[in-house]
Scaffold this motif. Structure first.
Motif, short mmCIF file in Angstrom:
data_model
loop_
_atom_site.label_atom_id
_atom_site.label_comp_id
_atom_site.label_asym_id
_atom_site.label_seq_id
_atom_site.Cartn_x
_atom_site.Cartn_y
_atom_site.Cartn_z
N GLN A 30 8.32 4.05 -5.20
CA GLN A 30 7.53 5.27 -5.34
C GLN A 30 6.08 4.99 -5.67
O GLN A 30 5.17 5.65 -5.17
N ALA A 31 5.84 3.97 -6.50
CA ALA A 31 4.46 3.66 -6.91
C ALA A 31 3.62 3.24 -5.70
O ALA A 31 2.45 3.64 -5.57
N GLU A 32 4.20 2.44 -4.81
CA GLU A 32 3.46 2.00 -3.62
C GLU A 32 3.20 3.17 -2.68
O GLU A 32 2.13 3.27 -2.07
N VAL A 33 4.17 4.06 -2.56
CA VAL A 33 4.00 5.23 -1.69
C VAL A 33 2.90 6.14 -2.24
O VAL A 33 2.05 6.62 -1.49
N GLU A 34 2.91 6.36 -3.54
CA GLU A 34 1.89 7.21 -4.14
C GLU A 34 0.49 6.61 -3.98
O GLU A 34 -0.48 7.33 -3.73
N LYS A 35 0.40 5.29 -4.12
CA LYS A 35 -0.89 4.62 -3.93
C LYS A 35 -1.38 4.81 -2.49
O LYS A 35 -2.57 5.08 -2.25
N LEU A 36 -0.47 4.67 -1.52
CA LEU A 36 -0.83 4.87 -0.12
C LEU A 36 -1.29 6.30 0.12
O LEU A 36 -2.32 6.54 0.76
N LEU A 37 -0.54 7.28 -0.40
CA LEU A 37 -0.89 8.68 -0.19
C LEU A 37 -2.24 9.03 -0.82
O LEU A 37 -3.04 9.76 -0.22
N ASN A 38 -2.50 8.50 -2.00
CA ASN A 38 -3.79 8.76 -2.65
C ASN A 38 -4.94 8.19 -1.82
O ASN A 38 -6.00 8.81 -1.69
N GLY A 39 -4.72 7.00 -1.24
CA GLY A 39 -5.75 6.40 -0.39
C GLY A 39 -6.00 7.22 0.86
O GLY A 39 -7.15 7.42 1.27
N LEU A 40 -4.92 7.72 1.47
CA LEU A 40 -5.07 8.55 2.66
C LEU A 40 -5.80 9.85 2.34
O LEU A 40 -6.69 10.28 3.09
#
Length: 388
Positions: free
Chosen positions: A135-145
């Motif tokens: 989840q942490a990696e997904v949230e980091k990706l979404l925040n970057g997008l």
């Protein structure tokens, strides 16, 4: 009826069809940016009557609300394989395939509606892997997008995201909306991470009619499949061609080699393949004495060139329907313990030597890649001049 014709003409005269896309590289593309403008479309009265008739028939045959979704065979066209890019997809049925533009390797569009052509595109680029189960990696990706897209588009909103399964592959699905020029846009994107790249399938339409496209966008995106890569051949001075491994870099006329192919470094060393060409009287590799003489010469030469050289074996193989000597060995170069395999080919007074090398520690990992690359080597035969 004439007023209706004038209105349709006016829409297409004023509005060029914009192709709105959001590849992961954080850039957007409009028709004006490509230098292409959609031609003005004139609809005759008979055409409009035909459209009205088709729309009436469509409404009469539409499934009532609550029915199951249409099958993929009804929504999608034939599968299109892009062997050089290593993927395939089924586009929406009847949509037009467009030439690739920059990072957009695949583009299909529908006929324009309200001055805008709904579209499906596929982009890919180098990317660090993202573990979609964390989840942490997904949230980091979404925040970057969200940060990138908010800088690119007016009124950008991330509408939702979730992890989905496409076949056996985990993928990230997101919905976006934003304004681009005069258009209020909505799209769905599905992100696939594989082969050191991120592949993004994007389906885009106007916000006002996105609901009519959502099912077909998702069906097309979920038909995405990875395929065997057949890379473009590197052509060198009209002498030979060789197909590099996927994502490897290519240099020509590098340190005495006609072509030098190399991977990203691992443990401080880049596995590489090079092709050197030089004059040679040749050797008949089917003649045992000539073959043994050649092997002995190489076994004598290499210890003078390489520290701790050890001969590992030799055999005659076929490459491009031509006999080739395959010879392998190991040695030390500076701080690296290396293994190499070579293919020696004689043709028309020249010697072609394909050499592939990697660290001892990962040579077995690279050997199938080396073998496959060498098997793509092709001589460019020259036609013999006419003689009187």
């Amino acid at each position: 009826m004439n007023k209706k014709v004038d209105l349709v003409m006016l829409v297409f005269i004023i509005s060029c069809v914009t192709l709105a896309i959001i590849p992961v590289g954080a850039w957007a593309l409009g028709a004006g940016e490509t230098g292409e403008r959609v031609k003005t479309i004139f609809l005759a009265q008979a055409d409009l009557e035909k459209i009205e008739k088709e729309e009436t028939e469509k409404k009469q045959t539409e499934k009532p609300e609550g029915d199951e979704s249409r099958g993929d065979e009804e929504l999608l066209g034939k599968r299109i394989v892009l062997p050089e890019e290593g993927f395939s997809i089924q586009p929406p049925k009847g949509w037009q395939k467009r030439p690739p533009i920059m990072a957009a390797k695949f583009i299909v569009t529908e006929e324009p509606k309200q001055g805008f052509a709904a579209n499906v595109i596929i982009t890919f680029q180098k990317s660090d892997p993202v573990n979609l189960k964390h989840q942490a990696e997904v949230e980091k990706l979404l925040n970057g997008l969200k940060l990138s897209y908010a800088k690119m588009f007016t009124d950008y909103k991330l509408l939702g995201s979730k992890i989905i399964k496409v076949g056996e592959t985990e993928a990230l699905q997101i919905f976006n909306q934003f304004t681009q020029g005069v258009f209020k846009i909505k799209n769905v994107q599905i992100f696939f991470y594989n082969r050191g790249n991120v592949y993004v399938v994007t389906g885009t339409a106007l916000q006002s009619n996105f609901a009519a496209y959502e099912e077909i966008f998702l069906a097309s995106a979920k038909s995405f499949r990875f395929e065997k890569v057949i890379p473009k051949a590197a052509e060198v001075e009209e002498e030979f061609t060789i197909s590099p491994p996927q994502d490897w870099q290519i240099e020509k006329d590098f340190m005495g080699a006609k072509v030098f192919l190399y991977d990203l470094p691992k443990e401080g060393f880049s596995a590489n393949i090079n092709v050197a060409v030089g004059p040679s009287p040749g050797a008949d590799l089917r003649d045992k004495a000539a073959l043994q003489k050649l092997i002995d010469e190489l076994k004598s030469l290499y210890p003078k060139m390489f520290t701790d050289y050890k001969f590992m074996g030799a055999e005659v193989v076929k490459i491009d329907e031509v006999d080739a000597l395959r010879i392998s060995g190991q040695f030390t170069q500076a701080a690296f313990k290396l293994k190499m395999v070579q293919w020696v080919i004689f043709s028309e007074g020249k010697q072609y030597m394909v050499t592939a090398g990697a660290l001892e520690s990962n040579f077995d990992e690279y050997l199938p890649i080396f073998e496959k690359c060498a098997s793509t080597f092709r001589l460019k035969r020259h036609s013999q001049p006419d003689t009187e």
